[in-house]
Design an enzyme around this catalytic site. Structure first.
Site, PDB file in Angstrom:
ATOM      1  N   VAL A   1      62.155  39.789  65.715  1.00  0.00           N
ATOM      2  CA  VAL A   1      61.876  38.366  65.729  1.00  0.00           C
ATOM      3  C   VAL A   1      63.100  37.674  66.304  1.00  0.00           C
ATOM      4  O   VAL A   1      64.234  37.955  65.897  1.00  0.00           O
ATOM      5  CB  VAL A   1      61.550  37.838  64.317  1.00  0.00           C
ATOM      6  CG1 VAL A   1      61.315  36.345  64.340  1.00  0.00           C
ATOM      7  CG2 VAL A   1      60.353  38.553  63.725  1.00  0.00           C
ATOM      8  N   LYS A  16      58.007  36.693  67.842  1.00  0.00           N
ATOM      9  CA  LYS A  16      57.890  38.063  67.336  1.00  0.00           C
ATOM     10  C   LYS A  16      57.433  38.931  68.499  1.00  0.00           C
ATOM     11  O   LYS A  16      56.434  38.625  69.150  1.00  0.00           O
ATOM     12  CB  LYS A  16      56.893  38.123  66.180  1.00  0.00           C
ATOM     13  CG  LYS A  16      56.798  39.484  65.520  1.00  0.00           C
ATOM     14  CD  LYS A  16      55.907  39.431  64.287  1.00  0.00           C
ATOM     15  CE  LYS A  16      55.842  40.774  63.600  1.00  0.00           C
ATOM     16  NZ  LYS A  16      54.996  40.719  62.376  1.00  0.00           N
ATOM     17  N   ASP A 113      49.123  43.873  52.489  1.00  0.00           N
ATOM     18  CA  ASP A 113      50.564  44.094  52.479  1.00  0.00           C
ATOM     19  C   ASP A 113      51.271  42.928  51.795  1.00  0.00           C
ATOM     20  O   ASP A 113      52.320  42.471  52.235  1.00  0.00           O
ATOM     21  CB  ASP A 113      51.088  44.298  53.899  1.00  0.00           C
ATOM     22  CG  ASP A 113      52.408  45.063  53.945  1.00  0.00           C
ATOM     23  OD1 ASP A 113      52.745  45.749  52.956  1.00  0.00           O
ATOM     24  OD2 ASP A 113      53.104  44.975  54.968  1.00  0.00           O
TER      25      ASP A 113
END
Length: 176
Positions: A1, A16, A113
């Site tokens: 990033v 990103k 996640d």
């Protein structure tokens, strides 16, 4: 990033970029671009904003998102001895996380996640802190079979038993 500036609007943002080694595999590129599309569709103050995404002719895949100033919840928890936080702050963070996840689940998606390093405590211009949900790299529609047989994606310490076994997951896996 990377830190960047959008030249036309003169707005700072974060870019990103998919690691070049991963960009050699089309599956990783498609997952990365799908992450940008997914986040962009989820409009909520507690979900990071995506401004643009793309893939360059040389194979570089990227997306531009809002620049966040602050730290992730993992770093904040590890520094609690030096910088304690209150029960009230924890409850405020929890409420914001639940509100963001409600939007994700209402869209028929499973984050898969959800962990402290994917929850960012962003400092607003007025000094207030707000939660931003990050990293939708392994998100999938509820009930879909996007993960290959025998491949379990996620962070083992945070994965639900269903994820570890690579069986069908639903929104309860995010809550786990």
């Amino acid at each position: 990033v990377y830190l960047a500036e959008e030249t036309r609007l003169r707005r700072r943002c974060a870019i990103k970029v998919l690691h070049p080694q991963l960009a050699e595999d089309r599956t990783h590129v498609e997952r990365f671009l799908r992450e940008a599309q997914t986040i962009a569709q989820l409009e909520h103050p507690n979900i990071v904003d995506i401004y643009a995404y793309g893939e360059e002719p040389d194979g570089v895949a990227w997306f531009a998102m809002e620049l966040l100033i602050g730290e992730d919840l993992d770093a904040r928890a590890k520094a609690r001895a030096e910088r304690p936080f209150t029960t009230h702050e924890c409850c405020a963070w929890g409420i914001q996380i639940v509100q963001a996840m409600q939007v994700v689940h209402d869209a028929g998606l499973i984050h898969r996640d959800l962990k402290t390093s994917n929850i960012f405590l962003a400092r607003r211009r007025d000094g207030e802190e707000m939660v931003k949900l990050l990293d939708f790299g392994i998100v999938r529609p509820e009930g879909s079979e996007l993960t290959a047989t025998g491949v379990a994606l996620g962070t083992p310490s945070y994965m639900s038993p269903e994820q570890v076994r690579n069986t069908l997951v639903d929104r309860r896996s995010d809550i786990y």
